[in-house]
Design an enzyme around this catalytic site. Structure first.
Site, PDB file in Angstrom:
ATOM      1  N   GLY A   1      18.554 113.735 -51.009  1.00  0.00           N
ATOM      2  CA  GLY A   1      19.091 113.691 -49.783  1.00  0.00           C
ATOM      3  C   GLY A   1      20.176 113.030 -49.502  1.00  0.00           C
ATOM      4  O   GLY A   1      20.533 112.815 -48.313  1.00  0.00           O
TER       5      GLY A   1
ATOM      6  N   ASP B   1      23.998 112.331 -48.695  1.00  0.00           N
ATOM      7  CA  ASP B   1      25.112 113.076 -48.455  1.00  0.00           C
ATOM      8  C   ASP B   1      26.363 112.137 -48.032  1.00  0.00           C
ATOM      9  O   ASP B   1      25.949 111.037 -47.803  1.00  0.00           O
ATOM     10  CB  ASP B   1      24.764 114.156 -47.206  1.00  0.00           C
ATOM     11  CG  ASP B   1      24.296 113.821 -46.036  1.00  0.00           C
ATOM     12  OD1 ASP B   1      24.972 113.027 -45.520  1.00  0.00           O
ATOM     13  OD2 ASP B   1      23.232 114.143 -45.495  1.00  0.00           O
TER      14      ASP B   1
ATOM     15  N   LYS C   1      26.830 119.333 -50.769  1.00  0.00           N
ATOM     16  CA  LYS C   1      27.463 118.433 -50.062  1.00  0.00           C
ATOM     17  C   LYS C   1      28.550 117.932 -50.221  1.00  0.00           C
ATOM     18  O   LYS C   1      29.113 117.803 -51.621  1.00  0.00           O
ATOM     19  CB  LYS C   1      26.536 117.092 -49.864  1.00  0.00           C
ATOM     20  CG  LYS C   1      24.886 117.533 -49.601  1.00  0.00           C
ATOM     21  CD  LYS C   1      24.786 117.600 -48.051  1.00  0.00           C
ATOM     22  CE  LYS C   1      23.409 117.968 -47.723  1.00  0.00           C
ATOM     23  NZ  LYS C   1      23.286 118.169 -46.040  1.00  0.00           N
TER      24      LYS C   1
ATOM     25  N   ASP D   1      28.836 121.545 -46.893  1.00  0.00           N
ATOM     26  CA  ASP D   1      28.148 120.868 -45.745  1.00  0.00           C
ATOM     27  C   ASP D   1      28.786 119.342 -45.784  1.00  0.00           C
ATOM     28  O   ASP D   1      28.615 118.459 -46.680  1.00  0.00           O
ATOM     29  CB  ASP D   1      26.743 120.863 -46.063  1.00  0.00           C
ATOM     30  CG  ASP D   1      26.061 120.113 -44.952  1.00  0.00           C
ATOM     31  OD1 ASP D   1      26.663 119.700 -43.952  1.00  0.00           O
ATOM     32  OD2 ASP D   1      24.687 119.949 -44.959  1.00  0.00           O
TER      33      ASP D   1
ATOM     34  N   ASN E   1      28.479 117.240 -43.365  1.00  0.00           N
ATOM     35  CA  ASN E   1      27.594 116.297 -42.577  1.00  0.00           C
ATOM     36  C   ASN E   1      28.356 115.192 -41.345  1.00  0.00           C
ATOM     37  O   ASN E   1      28.179 114.129 -41.476  1.00  0.00           O
ATOM     38  CB  ASN E   1      26.818 115.335 -43.548  1.00  0.00           C
ATOM     39  CG  ASN E   1      25.458 116.047 -44.189  1.00  0.00           C
ATOM     40  OD1 ASN E   1      26.068 116.625 -45.236  1.00  0.00           O
ATOM     41  ND2 ASN E   1      24.445 116.009 -43.391  1.00  0.00           N
TER      42      ASN E   1
ATOM     43  N   GLU F   1      29.682 123.416 -43.129  1.00  0.00           N
ATOM     44  CA  GLU F   1      28.656 123.367 -42.268  1.00  0.00           C
ATOM     45  C   GLU F   1      28.979 121.685 -41.663  1.00  0.00           C
ATOM     46  O   GLU F   1      29.476 120.968 -42.554  1.00  0.00           O
ATOM     47  CB  GLU F   1      27.372 123.066 -43.224  1.00  0.00           C
ATOM     48  CG  GLU F   1      26.152 122.728 -42.175  1.00  0.00           C
ATOM     49  CD  GLU F   1      24.859 122.922 -43.159  1.00  0.00           C
ATOM     50  OE1 GLU F   1      24.722 123.810 -43.885  1.00  0.00           O
ATOM     51  OE2 GLU F   1      23.853 122.130 -42.609  1.00  0.00           O
TER      52      GLU F   1
ATOM     53  N   GLU G   1      22.141 121.441 -36.705  1.00  0.00           N
ATOM     54  CA  GLU G   1      20.938 120.605 -37.144  1.00  0.00           C
ATOM     55  C   GLU G   1      20.791 119.266 -36.095  1.00  0.00           C
ATOM     56  O   GLU G   1      20.175 118.757 -35.924  1.00  0.00           O
ATOM     57  CB  GLU G   1      20.968 120.133 -38.528  1.00  0.00           C
ATOM     58  CG  GLU G   1      21.903 119.117 -38.956  1.00  0.00           C
ATOM     59  CD  GLU G   1      21.975 118.593 -40.286  1.00  0.00           C
ATOM     60  OE1 GLU G   1      22.390 119.375 -41.122  1.00  0.00           O
ATOM     61  OE2 GLU G   1      21.418 117.724 -40.753  1.00  0.00           O
TER      62      GLU G   1
ATOM     63  N   ASP H   1      17.278 124.141 -35.490  1.00  0.00           N
ATOM     64  CA  ASP H   1      16.426 123.026 -36.186  1.00  0.00           C
ATOM     65  C   ASP H   1      15.275 122.929 -35.176  1.00  0.00           C
ATOM     66  O   ASP H   1      15.333 122.633 -33.846  1.00  0.00           O
ATOM     67  CB  ASP H   1      17.182 121.691 -35.861  1.00  0.00           C
ATOM     68  CG  ASP H   1      16.273 120.720 -36.936  1.00  0.00           C
ATOM     69  OD1 ASP H   1      16.617 120.062 -37.671  1.00  0.00           O
ATOM     70  OD2 ASP H   1      15.428 120.073 -36.267  1.00  0.00           O
TER      71      ASP H   1
ATOM     72  N   HIS I   1      18.641 125.132 -40.018  1.00  0.00           N
ATOM     73  CA  HIS I   1      18.502 123.857 -40.874  1.00  0.00           C
ATOM     74  C   HIS I   1      17.094 123.477 -41.353  1.00  0.00           C
ATOM     75  O   HIS I   1      16.244 123.638 -40.366  1.00  0.00           O
ATOM     76  CB  HIS I   1      19.118 122.747 -40.133  1.00  0.00           C
ATOM     77  CG  HIS I   1      18.867 121.191 -40.674  1.00  0.00           C
ATOM     78  ND1 HIS I   1      17.784 120.194 -40.081  1.00  0.00           N
ATOM     79  CD2 HIS I   1      19.351 120.747 -41.801  1.00  0.00           C
ATOM     80  CE1 HIS I   1      18.105 119.275 -40.874  1.00  0.00           C
ATOM     81  NE2 HIS I   1      18.925 119.441 -41.832  1.00  0.00           N
ATOM     82  N   ALA I   2      16.968 122.935 -42.447  1.00  0.00           N
ATOM     83  CA  ALA I   2      15.578 122.766 -42.910  1.00  0.00           C
ATOM     84  C   ALA I   2      15.590 121.703 -43.955  1.00  0.00           C
ATOM     85  O   ALA I   2      16.686 121.048 -44.171  1.00  0.00           O
ATOM     86  CB  ALA I   2      14.677 123.719 -43.376  1.00  0.00           C
TER      87      ALA I   2
END
Lengths: 451, 451
Positions: free
Chosen positions: A26, A28, A224, A252, A254, A278, A305, A328, A355-356
């Site tokens: 997870g 990023d 990412k 992505d 973030n 993203e 998200e 989301d 988003h998930a």
């Protein structure tokens, strides 16, 4: 007591945290060390069926207690409500929660307080679908267009979507719905996977997981980006060489960049043919996304998200800021608001790719995409649900992925319920895992100050 | 311990609520029964001077405990910091608080978590100005442009305002600053009053208070509108007939309308020559405000008290959505972010007329307008600070209004400190007022559930 007199008797909350930061899963460019967490809520009733409604807000660690406090602040709106009325019309509770004038000051309709509303509203939909003995996607797809429209709050979006337009979209969405439901049950809904692309992973792990994703039937992966351009160029090259030209590769950031940086960085990665970029910048920046989209085409722009509510989504669509809308399930005010967002997307012809990941977000959001496919958008073309292989084992009705597709849930409800043993283990700070962990560190009273 | 080694030793929080709903003071179209409240924070140090830093988030009742929990979640970033370093560079703490990746998930930069950051950051500025023995407006006006620029976070706004542009604006703002400081000390900064215009007041009370406002030297009043058009027409006619054509009259809908309704309603009140229409729709709706502004000109459009951060203000300016920017001292991330917003307003040439009222918002925001006048915008033309005659007696350094003007504070700090006896009386639920009140109602354990 007769079944029709059943009432909500309790709104129980739990601060549940998983120690994911210890593995760099997870990670990023903005979130180096998340502890995937849930501010979890259970609605209990005195009905004889014993059915409960479950919901949650996903967070990434610290502040999960603040989120729990926000859900607690809504309790007085829910306890004592009649279960039949509540399930027949979640929209009334939704409006009451959003309309609490004192709590509204803390948003309005954004951040901690709005996510708390989403958790409670989603728990009501879980309860309603369970009582109807249908998975939520089917409960929604079977509902009449008129009733679905009654569930929407058109405040602040009526300039872009009127109730009549919503009704027309839902009516035309019903054409062919029976056939699509059959297809969905047989084939599922397409997913894509972010599992290979976390920043903390080595190139070897990236290659291995990307190869595995293709072998498992995924037609899109996501990387990412945004921490270091040279690294991103190398990682994108590596991934593209592994997956070949026929598999889509999203990137992505973030929210890492300013508008100008987003344009430069995306252009620098364009040679690797990213399908979408993203969260290139702040989720609040409607005009910024519009500027980025113009500058980076044909790379598509995706966000959602962290988009706080239907009002910002409305503007992202009005301004032509996005090619892909990333719904989301647990960021906005729950199913009612997400129905409005799906209808806005349908009106503007923008595909929804949710988003998930996180904790339970896959479990929830699949229902919304499946409803969208069966009874609204009517297609899965250019539509994929994010999939991350994290923490599904903690749920009673975990997602099932087959050949890169989410299998349609058949268990009644919103797939939101966690296993009781997971709740007992990971409740913070008193659950068995955290109590032992804190004792090991010599910390026994660290509520709200983990990490 | 030497003075240079002084550290922050405690971040103490208080849930303070005033029972204002019992009087209908503060009632408007969206907020019928506010209990004006403060999630209050005190930074304590081990310095020999005994100086504390005070700050708060203003709320309107329920949920004040959620806001306190959010401030508590920031404590670990503050305790142990060196006082000298902190006061020499509040921007570093500001960036650390905004950058806490786990807490950031709960926003980002909006709602409960962002207001909590604002309370803590404002408390640091209170501490810094007190230690410098200057009221905050003067502390800011005396700072070098280079240092002020170093206090800004340009993330997500650099497409509209670069550090070089900010520096140039501050440098040109210094021209004539000494003369303006003299004018400010002599004359104060213009205010306007909302006291006559609350929805809950009778026409007789409206007339009496409007007449009194003019007699007291105010050149602008404001009326709440949006609940009932016939009532609004009557109230606007009444007010205009009392104040005559030479006094400005603003109207304030508190987000009551959709875009179309805002246009229709404002046009229906145009014959009474409203100077601005405030919060016509959702504070999130940048494009909606732009559409309204085009349609209702020459009535001006104003918003800001609920605008969540600099990124939304940036877009309101970029899109030409507003004629008036209504800064709020306690909604965004504190002084650092408000400096960025003042600079954005200066860049786009839009006058700043702060939102105030509530609990202590007048006390705080006067400092920002006075800095803007002395060292940035350089004018008070078309600039007024809202004034409401509520609850000032609870503050140690309450605002002073003379001839419709805010007198320049002379006491060091941000004027944020409440009287200890007020804190003791109105802390919820254990303060003397609430303990007695709850006991009278037979409620002794109602934390978080007052109504």
């Amino acid at each position: 007591m007769s079944p029709t007199a059943a009432r909500i008797t309790a709104v129980d909350t739990y601060d549940i945290r998983f120690p994911t930061s210890r593995e760099l899963d997870g990670s990023d460019a903005m979130n180096p060390d998340p502890d995937y967490s849930a501010a979890y809520v259970v609605l209990r009733t005195d009905a004889e069926d014993g059915i409960e409604g479950h919901g949650f807000t996903f967070t990434i660690g610290r502040g999960n207690d603040v989120q729990v406090a926000a859900i607690d602040a809504l309790r007085h709106h829910v306890v004592g409500r009649g279960v039949d009325e509540l399930c027949a019309d979640p929209g009334t509770l939704n409006r009451d929660l959003i309309g609490d004038s004192q709590l509204r000051w803390l948003g309005p309709e954004k951040g901690v307080m709005h996510m708390a509303i989403g958790a409670v509203v989603n728990a009501v939909w879980d309860l309603a679908a369970k009582r109807a003995r249908k998975p939520l996607w089917q409960f929604l797809a079977d509902a009449t267009p008129e009733w679905l429209v009654s569930q929407l709050d058109f405040r602040y979006i009526a300039d872009a979507l009127t109730p009549d337009e919503a009704l027309a979209l839902l009516n035309s969405g019903r054409e062919g719905a029976v056939e699509r439901e059959g297809v969905l049950r047989e084939r599922g809904f397409p997913g894509y996977t972010t599992s290979p692309g976390w920043l903390g992973y080595s190139d070897e792990k990236l290659s291995r997981l990307a190869r595995q994703a293709v072998a498992e039937g995924f037609t899109q992966i996501k990387l990412k980006v945004g921490a270091d351009l040279a690294d991103d160029i190398r990682r994108c090259r590596t991934a593209r060489s592994v997956i070949g030209p026929g598999i889509r590769m999203a990137i992505d950031a973030n929210q890492r960049w300013n508008v100008g940086e987003a344009v430069e960085w995306t252009r620098a990665l364009a040679e690797f043919d990213p399908y979408w970029v993203e969260e290139p910048t702040s989720p609040d920046d409607v005009l910024g996304h519009a500027a980025i989209r113009k500058a980076v085409a044909p790379v598509k722009v995706a966000t959602g998200e962290h988009v706080q509510n239907r009002i910002v989504f409305k503007q992202l669509l009005q301004a032509g800021s996005i090619d892909i809308l990333q719904l989301d399930a647990a960021r906005v005010g729950g199913v009612n608001e997400n129905l409005a967002i799906l209808l806005l997307a349908a009106k503007f012809g923008v595909p929804v790719c949710p988003h998930a990941g996180g904790v339970g977000l896959c479990e929830l959001v699949q229902h919304l995409s499946m409803f969208d496919y069966v009874a609204l958008a009517g297609t899965t073309e250019d539509r994929v649900i994010e999939y991350v292989d994290h923490l599904h084992g903690h749920f009673l009705d975990p997602v099932v992925i087959r050949n890169g597709h989410y299998a349609a849930p058949t268990t009644p409800g919103f797939s939101a319920a966690m296993r009781p043993e997971s709740i007992a283990e990971f409740t913070y700070p008193g659950g068995t895992f955290w109590a032992a962990d804190l004792a090991r560190q010599g910390l026994t009273d660290q509520k709200g100050a983990a990490a």
